[in-house]
Design an enzyme around this catalytic site. Sequence first.
Site, PDB file in Angstrom:
ATOM      1  N   HIS A 193       0.816  -1.201   0.000  1.00  0.00           N
ATOM      2  CA  HIS A 193       0.000   0.000   0.000  1.00  0.00           C
ATOM      3  C   HIS A 193       0.859   1.264   0.000  1.00  0.00           C
ATOM      4  O   HIS A 193       0.568   2.233  -0.696  1.00  0.00           O
ATOM      5  CB  HIS A 193      -0.919  -0.019   1.213  1.00  0.00           C
ATOM      6  CG  HIS A 193      -1.689   1.232   1.348  1.00  0.00           C
ATOM      7  ND1 HIS A 193      -2.765   1.512   0.550  1.00  0.00           N
ATOM      8  CD2 HIS A 193      -1.498   2.311   2.124  1.00  0.00           C
ATOM      9  CE1 HIS A 193      -3.213   2.706   0.862  1.00  0.00           C
ATOM     10  NE2 HIS A 193      -2.463   3.210   1.815  1.00  0.00           N
ATOM     11  N   GLU A 253      -9.167 -10.690 -11.400  1.00  0.00           N
ATOM     12  CA  GLU A 253      -8.013 -10.772 -10.505  1.00  0.00           C
ATOM     13  C   GLU A 253      -7.949 -12.105  -9.777  1.00  0.00           C
ATOM     14  O   GLU A 253      -7.064 -12.337  -8.962  1.00  0.00           O
ATOM     15  CB  GLU A 253      -8.034  -9.619  -9.489  1.00  0.00           C
ATOM     16  CG  GLU A 253      -9.336  -9.501  -8.721  1.00  0.00           C
ATOM     17  CD  GLU A 253      -9.376  -8.259  -7.826  1.00  0.00           C
ATOM     18  OE1 GLU A 253      -8.313  -7.769  -7.439  1.00  0.00           O
ATOM     19  OE2 GLU A 253     -10.495  -7.798  -7.518  1.00  0.00           O
ATOM     20  N   ASP A 269      -3.333  -8.716  -7.487  1.00  0.00           N
ATOM     21  CA  ASP A 269      -3.902  -9.908  -6.873  1.00  0.00           C
ATOM     22  C   ASP A 269      -3.805 -11.108  -7.799  1.00  0.00           C
ATOM     23  O   ASP A 269      -3.489 -12.213  -7.358  1.00  0.00           O
ATOM     24  CB  ASP A 269      -5.360  -9.667  -6.473  1.00  0.00           C
ATOM     25  CG  ASP A 269      -5.449  -8.884  -5.159  1.00  0.00           C
ATOM     26  OD1 ASP A 269      -4.399  -8.762  -4.497  1.00  0.00           O
ATOM     27  OD2 ASP A 269      -6.532  -8.414  -4.817  1.00  0.00           O
ATOM     28  N   CYS A 292      -5.400  -2.423 -14.540  1.00  0.00           N
ATOM     29  CA  CYS A 292      -5.238  -1.354 -13.565  1.00  0.00           C
ATOM     30  C   CYS A 292      -4.246  -1.725 -12.468  1.00  0.00           C
ATOM     31  O   CYS A 292      -4.058  -0.991 -11.517  1.00  0.00           O
ATOM     32  CB  CYS A 292      -6.583  -0.977 -12.957  1.00  0.00           C
ATOM     33  SG  CYS A 292      -7.446  -2.373 -12.226  1.00  0.00           S
TER      34      CYS A 292
END
Lengths: 578, 86
Positions: free
Chosen positions: A193, A435, A459, A506
């Site tokens: 993150h 994903e 992911d 993305c």
Amino acid sequence: MTMIILKGIAAAPGITVGPAYKVGKEEYVVPMESIQPADIPLQIQVFEEALIKTRREIIELQKRISVDMGQEEAQIFDAHLLVLEDRMLIEEVISRLKKEQVNVAYIFQEVLKKYISVFSKIEDEYLKERISDVNDVGKRILRNLLGRERKSLKDLQEKVVVVAHDLSPSDTAAMYKRSVCAFVTDIGGKTSHTAIIAKSLEIPAVVGAETVTAKTQSGDILIVDGNTGTVIINPDEETLDSYLQEEQKFKGVSEKFWAVKDMPARTMDGVSVEISGNIEFPDEVPSVKLHGGQGIGLYRTEFFYMNRKDLPTEEEHFQAYKFVAEQMNPHPVVIRTLDLGGDKFLSQFDIPKDMQPFLGWRAIRFCLARPDIFKLQLRAILRASVFGKLKLMYPMISGVEELRQANAILGDCREELNREGIAFDKDIEVGVMIEVPSAAITADLLAKESDFFSIGTNDLIQYALAVDRTNEKVAYLYEPAHPAVLRMIGNIIEAAHANEIRVGMCGEMASDPIFALILLGMGLDEFSMPSLAIPQMKYLIRSVSAADARNTAREALSLSTAKEVELFVRDRINDILK
Amino acid sequence: MTKVAKQIVVQKKEGLHARPAALFVQIANKFDAKITVKRDADEVNGKSIMGILMLGAEKGSVIIIEAEGKDAQQAIKELEKIVESE
């Protein structure tokens, strides 16, 4: 002061120099400060207000937990309230405050320590558990006490390098747009993150620097080199000079990319793709436009739910979506519905910790189980859809069944709005984020019932390769260029095109120049990335031909290992970007 | 002012820990009377969970509950029930 050089993982590019600012995992160490006898009543008032505020927080939390998780779970907070209202503790704080004449936060911290140390000496399982209650409540009170006293990040005069063991989404949300010039963390990988946020804020980040929090004091001067993953604590003058020069050079390179940022993303032989931005906050829209983004390919909506105790209302969702839709109009904005779980937790729900959060109760699974929460968001998206071009995307779909369930709830929302006479875009596109490997493999089935796909590589790669990207020990196995990943992506794109729908990407992979040629060659229609990366990607796309990219992709798909693939494309890409 | 004191043997198998301690404090707080709990040389506020827990009264230990105030009698009666029930 001796200079210390640490190697970590380069998570976001750039070079910067600034003073360190350590952010603890809620570990407050309150310094002792003397006060005047005249200040004692005020200090008592501060303490009482902190107790009242904490009480309110706990009761709210308890109410919500009892609704969501049942009465049983909520009872935990009875113990918290008892600790909070404990007369002995309160009296001890006040009497010591009067006697010692130092700041109340310091006294509270000391009293808390005393209780915890007494409790931990008692051999009793139940009491051991109570220690964590006392700790929890204590931290809450301390936070509320410090809320009035602490100098917060936004009050700092100069930009700081935030140093932390790890940063959670709620940590960084609180820092957003404040005076942060770089992030350095002990743990984490390229797709953590911290890395994502740093890229969006256009500041360098080094993660996985292992011992950085142990070796840094707040106020130390740090050089953060996000290009090589180096952190230098208290550099000597010579080192500092050479880095400042390096920083200049880094800025120079991007000017070439900057020049083409507003031009179409069209290859030399005339094939157009869309390059768009990823955002988490409406505030990031100007940055996407500034960098030449042709839309928003991923609008993450988890932040509505973070750093707050209550649930966001439909109106809050609506206002944010409306703003983004209007700002980007006529360009498309893909809103991803709530994707909580994994490394992002809902502060409102106290969701039981999954042993394997990435395989657990999250994203669409959570939303399908909680249509009340899901519908708020869907209704808001529909309502906002008349203010621009919005698209809706479901995360973590694992098969057609889930897609149909989500669409059924969406259908209910449409009906409701129709009944209420509220306008929305009846042709709003509804897509699936691919994903989960099962979705990738059944892309042909999903494509028949979707308006578009967007590949979430972060992911997808970790699921496909069975690698926990947050575990440093196995992070090296996280290889976007793994033949399995490339084949999956190829399969997804093929299935989509066979059903005449567009495919975007993305995840981090979409912004990595190394893979641009391969993805372009496989037919990817849309690349969505942090806005900072857009100019370079446009430059790259404009410098190559689609025919050449197709050959490159074909060749890459025939190679046996990720290393071979990277080796094969790296030099070519470096040549183009030189 | 009424002052009542009563010596009691803790019968709860988990002692005056866990839920009994929380219950004890919740009940104690219903009364206006000042409530003190003693065990050997220790003396704590009976309305404080921290105090009761720190007393560490296991099953079989002897404690003295003291209440001082208008409703002292009633307080002792109710508190006694918690400590003595098994």
